[in-house]
Design an enzyme around this catalytic site. Structure first.
Site, PDB file in Angstrom:
ATOM      1  N   ARG A 100       0.880  -1.190   0.000  1.00 45.21           N
ATOM      2  CA  ARG A 100       0.000   0.000   0.000  1.00 45.21           C
ATOM      3  C   ARG A 100       0.901   1.218   0.000  1.00 45.21           C
ATOM      4  O   ARG A 100       1.725   1.401   0.913  1.00 45.21           O
ATOM      5  CB  ARG A 100      -0.901   0.003   1.233  1.00 45.21           C
ATOM      6  CG  ARG A 100      -1.520   1.356   1.504  1.00 45.21           C
ATOM      7  CD  ARG A 100      -2.581   1.342   2.562  1.00 45.21           C
ATOM      8  NE  ARG A 100      -3.779   0.684   2.069  1.00 45.21           N
ATOM      9  CZ  ARG A 100      -4.973   0.752   2.669  1.00 45.21           C
ATOM     10  NH1 ARG A 100      -5.116   1.436   3.788  1.00 45.21           N
ATOM     11  NH2 ARG A 100      -6.007   0.128   2.161  1.00 45.21           N
ATOM     12  N   HIS A 127      -7.621   0.999  -5.999  1.00 48.75           N
ATOM     13  CA  HIS A 127      -7.673   0.093  -4.849  1.00 48.75           C
ATOM     14  C   HIS A 127      -8.337  -1.202  -5.360  1.00 48.75           C
ATOM     15  O   HIS A 127      -9.505  -1.471  -5.075  1.00 48.75           O
ATOM     16  CB  HIS A 127      -8.492   0.742  -3.732  1.00 48.75           C
ATOM     17  CG  HIS A 127      -8.391   0.079  -2.391  1.00 48.75           C
ATOM     18  ND1 HIS A 127      -7.580  -1.021  -2.145  1.00 48.75           N
ATOM     19  CD2 HIS A 127      -9.029   0.352  -1.210  1.00 48.75           C
ATOM     20  CE1 HIS A 127      -7.717  -1.367  -0.874  1.00 48.75           C
ATOM     21  NE2 HIS A 127      -8.586  -0.567  -0.289  1.00 48.75           N
ATOM     22  N   GLN A 130     -10.124  -3.930  -3.050  1.00 48.64           N
ATOM     23  CA  GLN A 130     -11.384  -3.490  -2.477  1.00 48.64           C
ATOM     24  C   GLN A 130     -12.540  -3.732  -3.440  1.00 48.64           C
ATOM     25  O   GLN A 130     -13.557  -4.324  -3.077  1.00 48.64           O
ATOM     26  CB  GLN A 130     -11.292  -1.986  -2.129  1.00 48.64           C
ATOM     27  CG  GLN A 130     -12.567  -1.421  -1.545  1.00 48.64           C
ATOM     28  CD  GLN A 130     -12.836  -1.904  -0.120  1.00 48.64           C
ATOM     29  OE1 GLN A 130     -11.985  -1.775   0.734  1.00 48.64           O
ATOM     30  NE2 GLN A 130     -14.017  -2.451   0.123  1.00 48.64           N
ATOM     31  N   ASP A 219     -17.366   6.929  -0.702  1.00 53.99           N
ATOM     32  CA  ASP A 219     -16.047   6.838  -0.057  1.00 53.99           C
ATOM     33  C   ASP A 219     -15.740   8.213   0.525  1.00 53.99           C
ATOM     34  O   ASP A 219     -16.406   9.206   0.184  1.00 53.99           O
ATOM     35  CB  ASP A 219     -14.989   6.434  -1.110  1.00 53.99           C
ATOM     36  CG  ASP A 219     -13.589   6.321  -0.533  1.00 53.99           C
ATOM     37  OD1 ASP A 219     -13.457   6.085   0.689  1.00 53.99           O
ATOM     38  OD2 ASP A 219     -12.602   6.468  -1.301  1.00 53.99           O
ATOM     39  N   CYS A 259     -16.331   1.594   1.308  1.00 50.44           N
ATOM     40  CA  CYS A 259     -15.136   0.769   1.535  1.00 50.44           C
ATOM     41  C   CYS A 259     -14.631   0.880   2.972  1.00 50.44           C
ATOM     42  O   CYS A 259     -13.923  -0.010   3.436  1.00 50.44           O
ATOM     43  CB  CYS A 259     -14.043   1.138   0.539  1.00 50.44           C
ATOM     44  SG  CYS A 259     -13.634   2.889   0.554  1.00 50.44           S
ATOM     45  N   ARG A 287     -13.329  -8.766   2.434  1.00 50.75           N
ATOM     46  CA  ARG A 287     -11.936  -8.482   2.055  1.00 50.75           C
ATOM     47  C   ARG A 287     -11.100  -9.730   2.321  1.00 50.75           C
ATOM     48  O   ARG A 287     -10.193 -10.069   1.558  1.00 50.75           O
ATOM     49  CB  ARG A 287     -11.374  -7.304   2.867  1.00 50.75           C
ATOM     50  CG  ARG A 287     -12.023  -5.959   2.577  1.00 50.75           C
ATOM     51  CD  ARG A 287     -11.661  -5.442   1.201  1.00 50.75           C
ATOM     52  NE  ARG A 287     -10.227  -5.301   1.009  1.00 50.75           N
ATOM     53  CZ  ARG A 287      -9.491  -4.279   1.451  1.00 50.75           C
ATOM     54  NH1 ARG A 287     -10.064  -3.279   2.085  1.00 50.75           N
ATOM     55  NH2 ARG A 287      -8.176  -4.231   1.225  1.00 50.75           N
TER      56      ARG A 287
HETATM   57  N1  NVA Z   1     -10.044   6.762  -1.021  1.00 50.26           N
HETATM   58  C1  NVA Z   1      -9.654   6.263   0.278  1.00 50.26           C
HETATM   59  C2  NVA Z   1      -9.877   4.798   0.375  1.00 50.26           C
HETATM   60  C3  NVA Z   1      -9.564   4.201   1.718  1.00 50.26           C
HETATM   61  C4  NVA Z   1      -9.749   2.721   1.770  1.00 50.26           C
HETATM   62  C5  NVA Z   1      -8.189   6.599   0.514  1.00 50.26           C
HETATM   63  O1  NVA Z   1      -7.383   6.424  -0.413  1.00 50.26           O
HETATM   64  O2  NVA Z   1      -7.853   7.052   1.610  1.00 50.26           O
HETATM   65  N1   CP Z   2     -11.030  -0.190   2.953  1.00 48.20           N
HETATM   66  C1   CP Z   2      -9.747  -0.233   3.348  1.00 48.20           C
HETATM   67  O1   CP Z   2      -8.849  -0.504   2.541  1.00 48.20           O
HETATM   68  O2   CP Z   2      -9.557  -0.008   4.658  1.00 48.20           O
HETATM   69  P1   CP Z   2      -8.159   0.266   5.378  1.00 48.20           P
HETATM   70  O3   CP Z   2      -7.662   1.580   4.860  1.00 48.20           O
HETATM   71  O4   CP Z   2      -8.455   0.283   6.832  1.00 48.20           O
HETATM   72  O5   CP Z   2      -7.213  -0.841   4.997  1.00 48.20           O
END
Ligand code: NVA
Ligand code: CP
Length: 302
Positions: A100, A127, A130, A219, A259, A287
């Site tokens: 990530r 993502h 997800q 989101d 998400c 997930r």
């Molecule tokens: N768009 C959000 C998704 C989190 C799972 C982010 O990138 O923070």
């Molecule tokens: N939805 C998701 O990826 O959650 P986290 O950021 O907690 O991993």
């Protein structure tokens, strides 16, 4: 080079369907493969996480392996040493890498130089885990929907881009309701539009986006790394808030998805998130099952 998941379009439609089937079998316990028996997976994080970290750690364990949580502060991908060198070194120790991070290209580079599968656990661009797992959740709740009508409301971010990538492979009627200054990626939008089996609309009218939707998705308005934009995004995106009044335009039997993490009271109200249409915690659970299927698929097709 092993098979990797940098974005959903790395898979064909048939491969996505196979992963959905595998996820179902793993969830029911019909299938319990252990391709990581005695092996390890590196889980690299440059951003915070609850779901991704825990579901990958637990999932790797259930596949027989051990997950190593590593922060990018230690690795210094592309700073302390080159991405190619990190990929070469990790490939000598572990059988799978999940990462990530911010820059999507770092994941692409890691996948290019690693000899084990690399899985994108979120970048600024997409993502994929997800939305693949969300697709599994939709199939689970609405197995008869042939071409789900999905309304995505809010920021045209990594989640919106991932929905477009799914639409590039799987027939969807996807309507994105967002402002002119918060649009999804043009390149990804064009790829989705090239799939004649999907129907894509990007509109600044939230009521047009949600009309008759089977799935209403939202989101956070300010993603990780952009939290300093929270206030300005709240002003721009206020009318896309998923609340009871907007939801009245959707299919009366619609599913509400997020998400998570949610900023309750901003992009979604408590009333909707805790209401009868919401399946947000099923999404979070899936997930685990979906990502186990992705890992097994990559490990056995590499
Ligand atoms: N768009 C959000 C998704 C989190 C799972 C982010 O990138 O923070
Ligand atoms: N939805 C998701 O990826 O959650 P986290 O950021 O907690 O991993």
């Amino acid at each position: 080079m092993a098979r990797s998941l940098t974005e959903i379009t790395d898979f064909s439609a048939d491969e996505i369907k196979e992963i959905m089937r595998m996820a179902g079998e793993m969830k029911t316990g019909q299938s319990a493969p252990r391709p990581l028996d005695g092996k390890a997976a590196a889980l690299i994080f440059a951003k915070p996480s609850l779901r991704t970290r825990v579901s990958f750690e637990v999932g790797v364990g259930q596949l027989g392996g051990s997950g190593l949580y590593i922060t990018d502060d230690e690795v210094g991908l592309g700073k302390r040493e080159s991405i190619a060198d990190v990929a070469e070194v990790l490939s000598r120790y572990v059988d799978l890498i999940m990462i990530r991070t911010f820059e999507h290209d770092h994941v692409v580079q890691l996948a290019k130089y690693a000899s084990v599968p690399v899985i994108n656990g979120l970048t600024d661009l997409v993502h994929p885990c997800q939305v693949l797992c969300d697709y599994f959740t939709i199939i689970e709740h609405r197995p008869k929907l042939e071409r789900p009508k999905v309304a995505y409301l809010g920021d045209g971010n990594n989640m919106a881009n991932s929905w477009l990538n799914l639409a590039a492979r799987i027939p969807l009627e996807l309507r994105i309701g967002t402002a002119s200054t918060t649009q999804p990626s043009d390149q990804i939008l064009n790829k989705a539009k090239a799939n004649g089996d999907s129907e894509i609309l990007v509109t600044d009218d939230p009521k047009e986006a949600i009309l008759g939707a089977d799935v209403v998705y939202t989101d956070v308005w300010a993603s990780m790394g952009q939290k300093n934009e929270s206030e300005i995004k709240s002003e721009i995106l206020e009318k896309y808030q998923v609340n009871s009044s907007l939801l009245a335009g959707a299919n009366p039997d619609c599913l509400v998805m997020h998400c998570l993490p949610a900023e309750r009271g901003r992009e979604i109200t408590d009333e909707v998130m805790d209401g009868p249409h919401s399946i947000v915690f099923d999404q979070a659970e899936n997930r685990l099952h979906g990502q186990k299927a992705i890992m097994v698929f990559l490990l056995t097709s590499s």
